[in-house]
Design a protein around this motif. Structure first.
Motif, mmCIF file in Angstrom:
data_model
loop_
_atom_site.group_PDB
_atom_site.id
_atom_site.type_symbol
_atom_site.label_atom_id
_atom_site.label_comp_id
_atom_site.label_asym_id
_atom_site.label_seq_id
_atom_site.Cartn_x
_atom_site.Cartn_y
_atom_site.Cartn_z
ATOM 1 N N THR A 53 0.920 -1.191 -0.047
ATOM 2 C CA THR A 53 0.052 -0.041 0.037
ATOM 3 C C THR A 53 0.982 1.311 -0.020
ATOM 4 N N HIS A 54 0.152 2.471 -0.045
ATOM 5 C CA HIS A 54 0.996 3.810 -0.171
ATOM 6 C C HIS A 54 1.723 3.762 1.140
ATOM 7 N N LYS A 55 1.021 3.403 2.399
ATOM 8 C CA LYS A 55 1.773 3.469 3.628
ATOM 9 C C LYS A 55 2.886 2.507 3.696
ATOM 10 N N GLN A 56 2.665 1.408 3.626
ATOM 11 C CA GLN A 56 3.513 0.343 3.471
ATOM 12 C C GLN A 56 4.850 0.498 2.679
ATOM 13 N N ASN A 57 4.752 1.404 1.469
ATOM 14 C CA ASN A 57 5.912 1.541 0.636
ATOM 15 C C ASN A 57 6.653 2.557 1.385
ATOM 16 N N ALA A 58 5.873 3.651 2.011
ATOM 17 C CA ALA A 58 6.485 4.893 2.605
ATOM 18 C C ALA A 58 7.227 3.989 4.140
ATOM 19 N N ASP A 59 6.587 3.394 4.830
ATOM 20 C CA ASP A 59 7.165 2.929 5.742
ATOM 21 C C ASP A 59 8.506 2.085 5.709
ATOM 22 N N LYS A 60 8.493 1.391 4.534
ATOM 23 C CA LYS A 60 9.701 0.517 4.242
ATOM 24 C C LYS A 60 10.934 1.454 4.005
ATOM 25 N N LEU A 61 10.712 2.453 3.230
ATOM 26 C CA LEU A 61 11.950 3.579 3.246
ATOM 27 C C LEU A 61 12.163 4.063 4.445
ATOM 28 N N ARG A 62 11.009 4.490 5.390
ATOM 29 C CA ARG A 62 11.666 5.289 6.620
ATOM 30 C C ARG A 62 12.186 4.310 7.474
ATOM 31 N N ASN A 63 11.783 3.167 7.506
ATOM 32 C CA ASN A 63 12.554 2.045 8.218
ATOM 33 C C ASN A 63 13.948 2.089 7.864
ATOM 34 N N MET A 64 14.239 2.255 6.742
ATOM 35 C CA MET A 64 15.701 2.162 6.129
ATOM 36 C C MET A 64 16.576 3.341 6.487
ATOM 37 N N GLY A 65 16.024 4.412 6.803
ATOM 38 C CA GLY A 65 16.603 5.560 7.417
ATOM 39 C C GLY A 65 16.138 6.791 6.372
ATOM 40 N N ASP A 70 7.058 11.066 1.536
ATOM 41 C CA ASP A 70 5.676 11.306 1.290
ATOM 42 C C ASP A 70 4.985 10.193 0.675
ATOM 43 N N GLU A 71 3.938 9.494 1.223
ATOM 44 C CA GLU A 71 3.304 8.310 0.659
ATOM 45 C C GLU A 71 2.729 8.984 -0.846
ATOM 46 N N LYS A 72 2.574 10.091 -1.257
ATOM 47 C CA LYS A 72 2.098 10.298 -2.307
ATOM 48 C C LYS A 72 3.143 10.431 -3.356
ATOM 49 N N GLN A 73 4.490 9.993 -3.057
ATOM 50 C CA GLN A 73 5.654 9.946 -4.192
ATOM 51 C C GLN A 73 5.736 8.574 -4.588
ATOM 52 N N PHE A 74 4.710 7.763 -4.320
ATOM 53 C CA PHE A 74 4.931 6.415 -4.845
ATOM 54 C C PHE A 74 4.022 6.276 -6.028
ATOM 55 N N PHE A 75 4.441 5.649 -7.111
ATOM 56 C CA PHE A 75 3.140 5.044 -8.145
ATOM 57 C C PHE A 75 3.504 3.787 -8.588
ATOM 58 N N THR A 76 2.709 3.075 -8.479
ATOM 59 C CA THR A 76 2.903 1.409 -8.662
ATOM 60 C C THR A 76 2.026 0.896 -9.827
#
Length: 260
Positions: A53-65, A70-76
């Motif tokens: 999801t949007h949130k899962q994508n953003a969280d994955k990167l945030r967890n890597m530092g 922004d969740e809106k920066q992902f297009f899948t």
């Protein structure tokens, strides 16, 4: 490519093999993203991965530092598939062979998800699918459901190894059902049309960045935009000659784009 050229572009950056490998970020990619943010160069993460999801994508990167993501920066490919097909078909009863990212995209686009008698089957990678689920999908295809694939990836990077990609699953279902799949994700045109609309830009502003010659680089080549091939993921420099797929620029580290 120099800095001035970068500042005239909107970058569409792949994730798997470009920004991270498995659970670990690629350090040069991290430095590059920090540079883009510092210089206020617009960018999106463009991925064929339809699982998150949007949130899962953003969280994955945030967890890597990675910071200020922004969740809106992902297009899948899931978002592209749901949006594109919704515009081109009046069928609304959909079966989702995929995970939460594909389900989210279908619901956001206005589809009614169902477990049987589907009018359209959307196929994204599902880590939990088994023989019985694939057989159920095959049966609905035989009953006349339309067949849509999020992406054609042969394999996906997972740390230092690879796993089977969604494209391999789709080929299996095509073979069994004798039905052709409408493929949406990179390198196909529908994904390009949808990303331009999502980012509200013209094609001349695009720069495609990725590690996969068959998806990322071919995507840019087929749609007439510049590409950067980075050798941190699926393919190597030698593969360019083997596959006869060449990018506009080839680098071993994304930071080379800043230094040159």
């Amino acid at each position: 490519m120099n800095i001035m050229n970068l500042k005239n572009k909107t970058l569409f950056i792949d994730l798997d093999g470009t920004v991270y490998r498995g659970k670990h970020r690629i350090e040069s990619a991290y430095q590059f993203i920090c540079y883009l943010q510092q210089e206020q160069i617009p960018f999106y993460f463009l991925t064929n991965n339809a699982k998150r999801t949007h949130k899962q994508n953003a969280d994955k990167l945030r967890n890597m530092g990675y910071e200020n993501i922004d969740e809106k920066q992902f297009f899948t490919s899931a978002m592209a598939a749901a949006s594109y097909v919704f515009k081109h078909s009046d069928k609304r009863k959909a079966f989702c062979l995929g995970e939460s990212g594909l389900r989210e995209a279908l619901i956001e686009s206005g589809y009614k998800l169902c477990e049987d008698h589907a009018e359209i089957i959307f196929v994204g990678l599902d880590s939990y699918a088994d023989y019985h689920l694939y057989s159920k999908v095959y049966q609905m295809l035989q009953q006349g459901a339309d067949f849509v694939g999020t992406n054609p990836d042969r394999r996906i990077p997972d740390g230092d190894k690879y796993q089977i990609g969604n494209g391999a699953i789709i080929k299996m279902l095509e073979y069994a059902s004798e039905k052709k799949c409408l493929m949406i994700g990179k390198p196909n045109r529908p994904m390009f049309e949808e990303l331009l609309e999502y980012a509200n830009i013209k094609k001349e502003e695009c720069l495609i960045v990725g590690d996969n010659l068959e998806t990322d680089i071919t995507f840019g080549n087929l749609n007439g935009v510049d590409t950067v091939f980075v050798t941190t993921g699926v393919h190597t420099k030698v593969d360019q000659e083997t596959l006869q797929i060449h990018a506009t620029y080839c680098v071993d580290s994304l930071m080379e784009l800043v230094k040159t």
